[in-house]
Design an enzyme around this catalytic site. Sequence first.
Site, PDB file in Angstrom:
ATOM      1  N   HIS A  85      -6.948  -5.888   2.151  1.00 47.50           N
ATOM      2  CA  HIS A  85      -5.601  -5.149   2.888  1.00 47.50           C
ATOM      3  C   HIS A  85      -5.269  -6.484   3.684  1.00 47.50           C
ATOM      4  O   HIS A  85      -6.009  -7.036   4.476  1.00 47.50           O
ATOM      5  CB  HIS A  85      -5.991  -3.965   3.518  1.00 47.50           C
TER       6      HIS A  85
ATOM      7  N   GLN B 257     -14.677   2.737   1.445  1.00 52.17           N
ATOM      8  CA  GLN B 257     -13.832   2.249   0.223  1.00 52.17           C
ATOM      9  C   GLN B 257     -13.530   3.320  -0.777  1.00 52.17           C
ATOM     10  O   GLN B 257     -14.517   4.133  -1.341  1.00 52.17           O
ATOM     11  CB  GLN B 257     -14.789   1.240  -0.470  1.00 52.17           C
TER      12      GLN B 257
ATOM     13  N   ASN C 260     -12.951  -3.200   2.427  1.00 54.05           N
ATOM     14  CA  ASN C 260     -13.794  -2.084   2.798  1.00 54.05           C
ATOM     15  C   ASN C 260     -14.759  -2.094   1.608  1.00 54.05           C
ATOM     16  O   ASN C 260     -14.174  -2.109   0.303  1.00 54.05           O
ATOM     17  CB  ASN C 260     -12.897  -0.722   2.622  1.00 54.05           C
TER      18      ASN C 260
ATOM     19  N   HIS D  10     -10.568  -5.347  -3.434  1.00 48.50           N
ATOM     20  CA  HIS D  10      -9.258  -5.463  -2.506  1.00 48.50           C
ATOM     21  C   HIS D  10      -9.226  -5.880  -1.366  1.00 48.50           C
ATOM     22  O   HIS D  10     -10.164  -5.463  -0.699  1.00 48.50           O
ATOM     23  CB  HIS D  10      -8.361  -4.202  -2.912  1.00 48.50           C
TER      24      HIS D  10
ATOM     25  N   ASP E 263       0.707  -1.093  -0.068  1.00 49.66           N
ATOM     26  CA  ASP E 263      -0.106   0.063  -0.008  1.00 49.66           C
ATOM     27  C   ASP E 263       1.068   1.258   0.045  1.00 49.66           C
ATOM     28  O   ASP E 263       1.998   1.245   0.624  1.00 49.66           O
ATOM     29  CB  ASP E 263      -0.967  -0.117   1.264  1.00 49.66           C
ATOM     30  N   ILE E 264       0.620   2.161  -0.758  1.00 49.38           N
ATOM     31  CA  ILE E 264       1.290   3.528  -0.827  1.00 49.38           C
ATOM     32  C   ILE E 264       1.239   4.289   0.356  1.00 49.38           C
ATOM     33  O   ILE E 264       2.229   5.242   0.580  1.00 49.38           O
ATOM     34  CB  ILE E 264       0.515   4.437  -2.419  1.00 49.38           C
TER      35      ILE E 264
HETATM   36  P1  5GP Z   1      -9.938   1.543   0.530  1.00 51.43           P
HETATM   37  O1  5GP Z   1     -10.003   2.604   1.487  1.00 51.43           O
HETATM   38  O2  5GP Z   1     -10.682   1.624  -0.817  1.00 51.43           O
HETATM   39  O3  5GP Z   1     -10.217   0.154   1.041  1.00 51.43           O
HETATM   40  O4  5GP Z   1      -8.222   1.170   0.133  1.00 51.43           O
HETATM   41  C1  5GP Z   1      -7.510   1.854  -0.954  1.00 51.43           C
HETATM   42  C2  5GP Z   1      -6.033   1.730  -0.534  1.00 51.43           C
HETATM   43  O5  5GP Z   1      -5.432   1.818  -1.730  1.00 51.43           O
HETATM   44  C3  5GP Z   1      -5.727   2.782   0.200  1.00 51.43           C
HETATM   45  O6  5GP Z   1      -5.158   2.182   1.442  1.00 51.43           O
HETATM   46  C4  5GP Z   1      -4.549   3.520  -0.411  1.00 51.43           C
HETATM   47  O7  5GP Z   1      -3.397   4.120   0.208  1.00 51.43           O
HETATM   48  C5  5GP Z   1      -4.090   2.382  -1.751  1.00 51.43           C
HETATM   49  N1  5GP Z   1      -3.786   3.149  -2.750  1.00 51.43           N
HETATM   50  C6  5GP Z   1      -4.429   4.227  -3.555  1.00 51.43           C
HETATM   51  N2  5GP Z   1      -3.871   4.403  -4.529  1.00 51.43           N
HETATM   52  C7  5GP Z   1      -2.669   3.529  -4.702  1.00 51.43           C
HETATM   53  C8  5GP Z   1      -1.461   3.339  -5.503  1.00 51.43           C
HETATM   54  O8  5GP Z   1      -1.453   4.210  -6.442  1.00 51.43           O
HETATM   55  N3  5GP Z   1      -0.408   2.560  -5.266  1.00 51.43           N
HETATM   56  C9  5GP Z   1      -0.318   1.870  -4.097  1.00 51.43           C
HETATM   57  N4  5GP Z   1       0.508   1.059  -4.079  1.00 51.43           N
HETATM   58  N5  5GP Z   1      -1.718   1.908  -3.027  1.00 51.43           N
HETATM   59  C10 5GP Z   1      -2.696   2.782  -3.475  1.00 51.43           C
END
Ligand code: 5GP
Length: 114
Positions: free
Chosen positions: A102, A94, A87, A100, A30-31
Site C-alpha cells: 500500500h 492481510q 500486511n 502487495h 485501492d477500491i
Molecule cells: P490487505 O488488507 O490484504 O493488506 O489489503 C487488500 C487491499 O485490497 C484492501 O485495501 C482492499 O480495499 C483492496 N482491494 C480488494 N479487492 C480489490 C479490488 O477488486 N480492486 C481494488 N482496486 N482494490 C481491492
Amino acid sequence: MVDCIFCKIVNKSIPVNLIFEDDEIIAFRDINPQAPVHVLIIPRKHIDSTMDISKTDESLIGRIHTAAQKIAINESVDKTGFRIVSNNGPDAGQAVAHLHFHLLGKRKLNWPPG
Ligand code: 5GP
Ligand code: ZN
C-alpha cells in the site's frame, strides 16, 4: 492462482484504475481508499506474502520500490511524504494473499498504526 483476486486484476479479468505497469509490476488505486492517495503496488507474479519471497525475487522487490518512487512523484507526495505498508498474515489483517504494498499519502498518517 485461479482464485486470487489480484491475479485476476493482473489478467485483466477484473478492471482497476491502473496507474503504473511494467513487465513485472502493476499499480492501481485501492477500491476502498484509506487516504487521498492509496495505491496498491503488486508483482504480476503470485507470491502469497513476504514469507514466500525467494532469493530470485530480490530484484523484483527492489523494482517495486523504484516504481513506488515514480508513483510518489506522479501523485505529488514525494515532498510531503507517504507510507508504504505491507500486511502479512492474520495479525496484520492481510485480506488478499497476493503480496502487495500500500502506498498512502496526501494526509497526515498516524503512528503507531492501529
Ligand atoms: P490487505 O488488507 O490484504 O493488506 O489489503 C487488500 C487491499 O485490497 C484492501 O485495501 C482492499 O480495499 C483492496 N482491494 C480488494 N479487492 C480489490 C479490488 O477488486 N480492486 C481494488 N482496486 N482494490 C481491492
Ligand atoms: Zn495472485
